[in-house]
Scaffold this motif. Structure first.
Motif, PDB file in Angstrom:
ATOM      1  N   LEU A 103      47.478  30.028  46.988  1.00  0.00           N
ATOM      2  CA  LEU A 103      46.784  30.943  46.080  1.00  0.00           C
ATOM      3  C   LEU A 103      47.779  31.720  45.219  1.00  0.00           C
ATOM      4  CD1 LEU A 103      43.981  32.230  48.460  1.00  0.00           C
ATOM      5  CD2 LEU A 103      43.695  30.722  46.463  1.00  0.00           C
ATOM      6  N   ARG A 107      48.185  31.264  41.113  1.00  0.00           N
ATOM      7  CA  ARG A 107      48.149  32.415  40.198  1.00  0.00           C
ATOM      8  C   ARG A 107      49.406  32.406  39.322  1.00  0.00           C
ATOM      9  NH1 ARG A 107      48.002  36.001  43.782  1.00  0.00           N
ATOM     10  NH2 ARG A 107      45.769  35.980  44.091  1.00  0.00           N
ATOM     11  N   VAL A 114      40.373  29.016  41.787  1.00  0.00           N
ATOM     12  CA  VAL A 114      40.502  27.816  42.618  1.00  0.00           C
ATOM     13  C   VAL A 114      39.100  27.415  43.034  1.00  0.00           C
ATOM     14  CG1 VAL A 114      41.407  26.840  44.774  1.00  0.00           C
ATOM     15  CG2 VAL A 114      42.796  28.468  43.473  1.00  0.00           C
ATOM     16  N   TRP A 130      38.156  29.955  54.399  1.00  0.00           N
ATOM     17  CA  TRP A 130      38.047  30.149  52.943  1.00  0.00           C
ATOM     18  C   TRP A 130      37.255  31.413  52.630  1.00  0.00           C
ATOM     19  CZ3 TRP A 130      41.911  27.638  52.854  1.00  0.00           C
ATOM     20  CH2 TRP A 130      42.050  26.288  53.139  1.00  0.00           C
ATOM     21  N   ARG A 160      36.932  30.790  44.116  1.00  0.00           N
ATOM     22  CA  ARG A 160      37.559  32.105  44.186  1.00  0.00           C
ATOM     23  C   ARG A 160      38.327  32.363  42.900  1.00  0.00           C
ATOM     24  NH1 ARG A 160      42.408  34.748  47.791  1.00  0.00           N
ATOM     25  NH2 ARG A 160      42.952  36.116  46.089  1.00  0.00           N
ATOM     26  N   LEU A 162      41.265  34.114  40.832  1.00  0.00           N
ATOM     27  CA  LEU A 162      42.621  34.562  41.131  1.00  0.00           C
ATOM     28  C   LEU A 162      42.858  35.820  40.351  1.00  0.00           C
ATOM     29  CD1 LEU A 162      44.463  31.141  41.037  1.00  0.00           C
ATOM     30  CD2 LEU A 162      43.833  32.462  43.051  1.00  0.00           C
TER      31      LEU A 162
END
Length: 162
Positions: A103, A107, A114, A130, A160, A162
């Motif tokens: 992650l 970024r 993502v 997750w 999700r 970032l």
């Protein structure tokens, strides 16, 4: 534990982590008889924008993750990723450490989000991980995944920012 970029020399150990997962047919939407060469090309990104990392414990590869753009063109700033951990090291925080690393790298690489396109709903450990990392289930394709026992479960799409 150390997480670092994978090299071609890591492949034999990465494959030893991946093969039992793929052959089990419980958590990935790949054919259980997919050959090693095909999976090497798919997993071991040897140039950007794809990226592959390994988790090392006591000098041994115990997990791996890969990221790449989920789509091209105007949608190329959303990443997709895959994760696998050696079964003998499950429950030791390796997947979480890999996810946090991926992650942060996504970024830094300029991705905005993502997405996981197909998280098998019966893979409760992955779904829980997750969600604990801020992913939401944005949809579920019901009965889209046939398990080895012949039963069907859903595939979650998880996202999700970032």
């Amino acid at each position: 534990m150390e997480i670092r970029e994978a090299t071609a020399a890591d492949w034999p150990r990465i494959w030893s982590v991946m093969e039992p997962v793929v052959r089990a047919g419980e958590t990935y939407t790949w054919d259980t008889d997919t050959d090693e060469r095909t999976l090497r090309v798919k997993w071991l990104h040897e140039r950007l924008p794809g990226r592959t990392v390994v988790a090392m414990l006591d000098g041994e590869v115990v997990g791996t993750a890969e990221t790449h753009p989920n789509y091209g063109g105007g949608a190329a700033d959303v990443a997709n990723a895959g994760f696998m951990v050696d079964g003998g090291h499950a429950g030791k925080g390796i997947a979480r450490a890999l996810a946090e690393h991926v992650l942060a790298a996504a970024r830094a690489d300029g991705y905005r989000a993502v997405v996981f396109n197909a998280v098998v709903s019966s893979n409760e450990r992955a779904v829980g991980l997750w969600q604990s990392l801020g992913f939401s289930i944005v949809g579920t394709v019901p009965g889209a995944f046939r398990r080895p026992d012949g039963s069907y479960v859903g595939l979650h799409v998880m996202h999700r920012w970032l």
